[in-house]
Design a protein around this motif. Sequence first.
Motif, PDB file in Angstrom:
ATOM      1  N   ARG A 258      14.459  10.853 -19.120  1.00  0.00           N
ATOM      2  CA  ARG A 258      15.092   9.765 -18.386  1.00  0.00           C
ATOM      3  C   ARG A 258      15.226  10.054 -16.894  1.00  0.00           C
ATOM      4  N   ARG A 259      15.028  11.286 -16.484  1.00  0.00           N
ATOM      5  CA  ARG A 259      15.121  11.560 -15.049  1.00  0.00           C
ATOM      6  C   ARG A 259      13.991  10.895 -14.280  1.00  0.00           C
TER       7      ARG A 259
ATOM      8  N   ARG B 118      19.972   8.819 -25.427  1.00  0.00           N
ATOM      9  CA  ARG B 118      19.476   9.364 -26.692  1.00  0.00           C
ATOM     10  C   ARG B 118      18.013   8.974 -26.914  1.00  0.00           C
ATOM     11  N   PHE B 119      17.663   7.755 -26.579  1.00  0.00           N
ATOM     12  CA  PHE B 119      16.299   7.258 -26.716  1.00  0.00           C
ATOM     13  C   PHE B 119      15.310   8.160 -25.986  1.00  0.00           C
ATOM     14  N   PHE B 120      15.640   8.534 -24.754  1.00  0.00           N
ATOM     15  CA  PHE B 120      14.749   9.382 -23.966  1.00  0.00           C
ATOM     16  C   PHE B 120      14.840  10.852 -24.371  1.00  0.00           C
ATOM     17  N   ALA B 121      16.029  11.288 -24.766  1.00  0.00           N
ATOM     18  CA  ALA B 121      16.223  12.708 -25.073  1.00  0.00           C
ATOM     19  C   ALA B 121      15.570  13.124 -26.384  1.00  0.00           C
ATOM     20  N   ALA B 122      15.465  12.186 -27.328  1.00  0.00           N
ATOM     21  CA  ALA B 122      14.864  12.487 -28.636  1.00  0.00           C
ATOM     22  C   ALA B 122      13.758  11.466 -28.896  1.00  0.00           C
ATOM     23  N   PRO B 123      12.637  11.588 -28.183  1.00  0.00           N
ATOM     24  CA  PRO B 123      11.612  10.525 -28.218  1.00  0.00           C
ATOM     25  C   PRO B 123      10.978  10.290 -29.572  1.00  0.00           C
ATOM     26  N   HIS B 124      11.061  11.264 -30.485  1.00  0.00           N
ATOM     27  CA  HIS B 124      10.456  11.090 -31.808  1.00  0.00           C
ATOM     28  C   HIS B 124      11.445  10.547 -32.827  1.00  0.00           C
ATOM     29  N   GLU B 125      12.701  10.350 -32.416  1.00  0.00           N
ATOM     30  CA  GLU B 125      13.726   9.869 -33.328  1.00  0.00           C
ATOM     31  C   GLU B 125      14.111   8.428 -32.991  1.00  0.00           C
ATOM     32  N   SER B 126      14.482   7.664 -34.015  1.00  0.00           N
ATOM     33  CA  SER B 126      14.945   6.293 -33.816  1.00  0.00           C
ATOM     34  C   SER B 126      16.461   6.278 -33.699  1.00  0.00           C
TER      35      SER B 126
END
Length: 209
Positions: free
Chosen positions: A161-162, A100-108
């Motif tokens: 993340r890839r 999730r961290f990598f998939a939504a980089p603008h979200e915490s």
Amino acid sequence: MTKRARYLTHPEVAIDPTIPTPEWGLSQAGLARTERLARAQPWPNTTRIVASAERKAIETAACLAAAWQCPMEVRPEVHENDRSATGFLPPCAFEAAADRFFAAPHESFCGWETAEAAQVRILGEALEYVWHHLDGDVLFVGHGAVGTLLYCALAGLPIDRRYDQPQGGGNWFSFEIDSRQVSHHWRSIEEACGAQSEPEVTFGEAVNA
């Protein structure tokens, strides 16, 4: 001579859910891999080693600095992405959170530092340091997530993340200080120990490694 900066992630750690992750140290396997790299000394032009303030990074950097008789500096702002809001997560939960961290980089994610914020921080720290220390090659010793964010920024790639390092840690990539051009994707400590010279690959090969 082309001056290079290398980013090395700490290898395996001794996981202890009872203490904060920045206080985790190297496991026996991680220490053995670090000592192998220290003995091999594959980057003889290294004049400075810069470590995160987290224990596992300091232990890795200190081992190399002692063996190579190289100055070591601790810079707190090159730490891993701040995920103290959740504390320790079991492996499956952590992997889902990292996705999730990598998939939504603008979200915490549940209070974590965002990927975008962590990328701005690590890129700024790395570039500021190398431009003020141009007397030789620099080795940064840090962490997988921010290392991947740094790689993506320098390579002109989206946060994804890839491009993450292989499992286990103890991986590195390099970039030319003057051009900021990434030389290759992640390589393992073992590859560094066996290499006679810096591996050179094309950009296409780098991003698909």
